[in-house]
Design an enzyme around this catalytic site. Sequence first.
Site, PDB file in Angstrom:
ATOM      1  CG  ASP A  45      -0.226  -0.114   2.525  1.00 60.40           C
ATOM      2  OD1 ASP A  45       1.010  -0.320   2.508  1.00 60.40           O
ATOM      3  OD2 ASP A  45      -0.886  -0.006   3.578  1.00 60.40           O
ATOM      4  CG  ASP A 261      23.617  11.141 -17.693  1.00 60.42           C
ATOM      5  OD1 ASP A 261      22.856  12.093 -17.454  1.00 60.42           O
ATOM      6  OD2 ASP A 261      23.636  10.542 -18.786  1.00 60.42           O
ATOM      7  CG  HIS A 351      25.767   7.272 -26.722  1.00 65.21           C
ATOM      8  ND1 HIS A 351      25.857   8.626 -26.907  1.00 65.21           N
ATOM      9  CD2 HIS A 351      26.771   6.941 -25.873  1.00 65.21           C
ATOM     10  CE1 HIS A 351      26.869   9.113 -26.202  1.00 65.21           C
ATOM     11  NE2 HIS A 351      27.450   8.104 -25.576  1.00 65.21           N
ATOM     12  CG  HIS A 355      18.280  13.358 -25.707  1.00 59.03           C
ATOM     13  ND1 HIS A 355      17.673  14.153 -24.760  1.00 59.03           N
ATOM     14  CD2 HIS A 355      19.302  12.739 -25.065  1.00 59.03           C
ATOM     15  CE1 HIS A 355      18.292  14.021 -23.594  1.00 59.03           C
ATOM     16  NE2 HIS A 355      19.284  13.176 -23.748  1.00 59.03           N
ATOM     17  CG  HIS A 362      15.505  10.453 -23.673  1.00 56.53           C
ATOM     18  ND1 HIS A 362      15.594   9.286 -22.964  1.00 56.53           N
ATOM     19  CD2 HIS A 362      16.770  10.913 -23.790  1.00 56.53           C
ATOM     20  CE1 HIS A 362      16.862   9.029 -22.682  1.00 56.53           C
ATOM     21  NE2 HIS A 362      17.591  10.009 -23.166  1.00 56.53           N
ATOM     22  CD  GLU A 385      23.428  12.469 -24.311  1.00 54.65           C
ATOM     23  OE1 GLU A 385      23.836  11.623 -23.504  1.00 54.65           O
ATOM     24  OE2 GLU A 385      22.233  12.803 -24.431  1.00 54.65           O
ATOM     25  CE1 TYR A 389      30.352   6.050 -22.298  1.00 55.32           C
ATOM     26  CE2 TYR A 389      30.106   6.135 -24.685  1.00 55.32           C
ATOM     27  CZ  TYR A 389      29.800   6.618 -23.429  1.00 55.32           C
ATOM     28  OH  TYR A 389      28.934   7.678 -23.311  1.00 55.32           O
ATOM     29  NE  ARG A 407      26.382   9.902 -21.109  1.00 61.09           N
ATOM     30  CZ  ARG A 407      26.494   8.736 -20.486  1.00 61.09           C
ATOM     31  NH1 ARG A 407      27.226   7.765 -21.007  1.00 61.09           N
ATOM     32  NH2 ARG A 407      25.898   8.526 -19.332  1.00 61.09           N
ATOM     33  CD  GLU A 409      23.497  14.614 -21.320  1.00 58.06           C
ATOM     34  OE1 GLU A 409      22.398  14.526 -21.897  1.00 58.06           O
ATOM     35  OE2 GLU A 409      23.857  13.856 -20.398  1.00 58.06           O
TER      36      GLU A 409
END
Length: 438
Positions: A45, A261, A351, A355, A362, A385, A389, A407, A409
Amino acid sequence: MNQTLRKNKTDYSIHTKRIRTVKQKLNEGEILFVFGANDKIRNRDVEYKFRQDSDFYYLTGITEADSILFITKDRAGMFCLPKDKEKEIWTGIRLGKEKIKELLKLDLVFEIGQWDEKKAELLLGNHTLYYFFGLDSDKDRDLISAARLVSSRVREGKLGPEKIIEPVFLHEMRLQKSKEEIEILKQAAAITKFGHDRIIRESKPGIYEYELEAILEHEYLKHGAWGGGYGHIVATGKNACVLHYVSNDSILKKDDLILVDSGAEFNSYTADVTRVFPAGKKFTEAQKTVYEIVLASQKNAILYSKEGTPFNEIHTKTVYFLADCLKEMGFLSGSMDSIIEKETYKKFYMHRTGHYLGMDVHDVGKYYVQGKGRKLVNGQVITVEPGLYFDPEDVSIPEEFKGIGIRIEDDILVHGNSPVNLTKDIPKEIEEIEAMKV
């Protein structure tokens, strides 16, 4: 900017204007339904923290659950939770239908308990139903059932929806940000800076990723944000090679890099920022080499983020730059045409370069129009971004590069030929970052 930001008081005039705009986009015989979010059970609950549906909030500014907005060319209305003193004692004060009608200047407002009674009546006489089909199967079945019920009365001269169309025009409205939305995104970026700055300073070998995650959430809440706009990624060492790493339970080690990130959500708009920094005081030479390549590619990509540039071209140019650098370093071989055609670069960069950004991390909007990459327009906000890797288990990669994941961004406002970096104040130069590691 003040040290502590507070949530803005909702300006419902902005939402009434958006509802009027939708009315103008609808023709006679068309009706739009937008459902608000429902409370979701986490376990037994216990409910998840409530977050309103983005489309519903965009049009109404209402943050109550179990609401339904409907709009035609001539009128707009809503179903909402009723005033209920006993339930309000437990879960908080509700606006109620009279207050909602006043705030949004609606023509009709019903209590949600009247939905079953009224839905067919609202569909009657409308040949087209605009609705985001496929997001909730229960709602889908409910509306289809109501539409069929109305259509079954055709011998009585009754008309019901003959087709269901996704209201793409609503997402087109959301794509280009107003000055009010841009100000909110700037505040989200400012709050995000508090979190990122603090974890750069406080990270050190021996602490856990979740301790940094807690710092981020603390700073966001402290400065008036809802929290993170998406799950925080705090990835140390080889974990950074997992793009959507969310376990956040590893310990920081000497010579590790940490990829973070994370973006704060403020007034239902989120930032989206990635930074990489050492657990200790300095980058290693290999880490520095890769970092400088990614940073250079990101700076170039930001410069490309101009009005009129097809969005997919930013990715194409970034891929070429990174692949060329990887070839020069000896990680890729063959001609550049072959590397691009065979996509061998995807071993290191798998990637996209960015975006759309807004109420959703996104964010909504088409990336291609009639098969061609959509051109950027003023008022859009995008992320940039790029990353590299290096698989920790790949035996062909030199030891000093294994497990490096970088990365970088930022959030970019399209503004003519001069892109505006909304998150530029969050440190990303190596000298800046190392100076904070005291």
